[in-house]
Design an enzyme around this catalytic site. Structure first.
Site, PDB file in Angstrom:
ATOM      1  N   ASN A 115     -13.612   6.567   4.336  1.00 61.65           N
ATOM      2  CA  ASN A 115     -13.842   5.618   5.414  1.00 61.65           C
ATOM      3  C   ASN A 115     -12.974   5.884   6.644  1.00 61.65           C
ATOM      4  O   ASN A 115     -13.395   5.623   7.780  1.00 61.65           O
ATOM      5  CB  ASN A 115     -13.620   4.189   4.927  1.00 61.65           C
ATOM      6  CG  ASN A 115     -14.722   3.718   4.002  1.00 61.65           C
ATOM      7  OD1 ASN A 115     -15.854   4.212   4.071  1.00 61.65           O
ATOM      8  ND2 ASN A 115     -14.418   2.788   3.120  1.00 61.65           N
ATOM      9  N   ASN A 158     -10.132   1.675   7.545  1.00 62.15           N
ATOM     10  CA  ASN A 158     -11.525   1.679   8.017  1.00 62.15           C
ATOM     11  C   ASN A 158     -11.673   1.722   9.529  1.00 62.15           C
ATOM     12  O   ASN A 158     -12.784   1.903  10.034  1.00 62.15           O
ATOM     13  CB  ASN A 158     -12.266   0.457   7.471  1.00 62.15           C
ATOM     14  CG  ASN A 158     -12.484   0.544   5.971  1.00 62.15           C
ATOM     15  OD1 ASN A 158     -12.028   1.479   5.323  1.00 62.15           O
ATOM     16  ND2 ASN A 158     -13.172  -0.434   5.420  1.00 62.15           N
ATOM     17  N   TYR A 212      -5.474  -0.296   9.711  1.00 64.35           N
ATOM     18  CA  TYR A 212      -6.061  -0.185   8.372  1.00 64.35           C
ATOM     19  C   TYR A 212      -7.075   0.957   8.366  1.00 64.35           C
ATOM     20  O   TYR A 212      -7.622   1.342   9.397  1.00 64.35           O
ATOM     21  CB  TYR A 212      -6.675  -1.501   7.884  1.00 64.35           C
ATOM     22  CG  TYR A 212      -5.607  -2.516   7.550  1.00 64.35           C
ATOM     23  CD1 TYR A 212      -5.000  -2.530   6.297  1.00 64.35           C
ATOM     24  CD2 TYR A 212      -5.181  -3.435   8.504  1.00 64.35           C
ATOM     25  CE1 TYR A 212      -4.000  -3.424   5.991  1.00 64.35           C
ATOM     26  CE2 TYR A 212      -4.180  -4.345   8.216  1.00 64.35           C
ATOM     27  CZ  TYR A 212      -3.580  -4.334   6.958  1.00 64.35           C
ATOM     28  OH  TYR A 212      -2.586  -5.214   6.666  1.00 64.35           O
ATOM     29  N   TYR A 270       0.809  -1.224   0.000  1.00 68.35           N
ATOM     30  CA  TYR A 270       0.000   0.000   0.000  1.00 68.35           C
ATOM     31  C   TYR A 270       0.843   1.275   0.000  1.00 68.35           C
ATOM     32  O   TYR A 270       0.298   2.377  -0.089  1.00 68.35           O
ATOM     33  CB  TYR A 270      -0.906   0.037   1.233  1.00 68.35           C
ATOM     34  CG  TYR A 270      -1.916  -1.072   1.305  1.00 68.35           C
ATOM     35  CD1 TYR A 270      -3.047  -1.069   0.492  1.00 68.35           C
ATOM     36  CD2 TYR A 270      -1.763  -2.122   2.201  1.00 68.35           C
ATOM     37  CE1 TYR A 270      -3.986  -2.082   0.556  1.00 68.35           C
ATOM     38  CE2 TYR A 270      -2.706  -3.143   2.283  1.00 68.35           C
ATOM     39  CZ  TYR A 270      -3.806  -3.121   1.460  1.00 68.35           C
ATOM     40  OH  TYR A 270      -4.739  -4.122   1.529  1.00 68.35           O
ATOM     41  N   HIS A 327      -4.345   6.199  -1.353  1.00 65.30           N
ATOM     42  CA  HIS A 327      -4.928   6.196  -0.016  1.00 65.30           C
ATOM     43  C   HIS A 327      -3.883   6.447   1.076  1.00 65.30           C
ATOM     44  O   HIS A 327      -4.258   6.619   2.238  1.00 65.30           O
ATOM     45  CB  HIS A 327      -5.600   4.840   0.225  1.00 65.30           C
ATOM     46  CG  HIS A 327      -7.007   4.949   0.733  1.00 65.30           C
ATOM     47  ND1 HIS A 327      -7.768   6.105   0.713  1.00 65.30           N
ATOM     48  CD2 HIS A 327      -7.821   4.004   1.298  1.00 65.30           C
ATOM     49  CE1 HIS A 327      -8.957   5.863   1.225  1.00 65.30           C
ATOM     50  NE2 HIS A 327      -9.017   4.607   1.598  1.00 65.30           N
TER      51      HIS A 327
END
Length: 214
Positions: free
Chosen positions: A125, A79, A77, A28, A33
């Site tokens: 989110n 969320n 993470y 990631y 993001h």
């Protein structure tokens, strides 16, 4: 702990919680993001800090112009970003209005910046999670534009995709400018930071900060 005194502007010392949002793991690292993580990484480099681990997050802290700055990268993470941020805020007695959250924004063109206090989650989110943990309380948002993939596109796949080489040049400048904006917010206030950094493309003050049409 550091010995803190009044800063040069005559204001009492504050503790600011500066939180970059992203997802842990090498896969990631360079995705859209994770621009919030990139800003925190640059803070660490600028202040020569090393990350420690606590409360399901990586963090570091320093003193800057009479204020205590705590940098946080939640490792829960995206969320569930609010869990670690809430814990750090509670344990360090940081009010929600002294929390600065840095994250990607699809409604802004790549590299464009917008700083403000409060607002909705806008479909993000990570911000939704923070609002849930804080009961909707206001906090500062440093948003970095990553553009929108267009109507009908898979948004989840898009934000987890890497930037193009051209976009990386813009994002690199935006990340650097975001560091300056957050530091100005902490030392001179939100109005000064917004007036200086909102509405311009990093290193190109001639172009307006335009929102993306979805």
């Amino acid at each position: 702990m550091f010995p803190f005194f009044n800063n040069q502007n005559g204001n009492d010392q504050k503790t600011y919680l500066i939180c970059g949002l992203g997802n842990p793991g090498a896969s990631y690292e360079n995705t859209r993001h994770n621009v919030g993580f990139k800003v925190i990484d640059l803070f660490l480099e600028q202040f020569s800090l090393k990350l420690k681990k606590k409360w399901r997050a990586e963090y570091a802290e320093c003193e800057h112009e009479g204020h205590r700055l705590i940098f946080v990268k939640p490792m829960t993470y995206m969320n569930n970003s609010g869990e670690a941020i809430k814990k750090f805020a509670k344990k360090n007695s940081v009010k929600s209005e002294d929390i600065i959250v840095i994250y990607d924004e699809m409604s802004l063109k790549v590299g464009r910046l917008r700083l403000r206090l409060g607002g909705s989650a806008g479909g993000h989110n990570g911000v939704k999670s923070i609002l849930q943990y804080f009961g909707g309380a206001d906090f500062y948002r440093m948003r970095i534009g990553v553009d929108h993939p267009g109507k009908g596109a898979d948004v989840a796949d898009y934000v987890l995709s890497d930037f193009t080489l051209l976009e990386m040049e813009l994002i690199s400048r935006a990340v650097s400018t975001s560091v300056d904006a957050v530091l100005m917010l902490c030392t001179k206030g939100c109005d000064a930071a917004m007036n200086t950094f909102n509405g311009t493309v990093p290193n190109d003050s001639s172009q307006p900060n335009q929102e993306t049409k979805k």
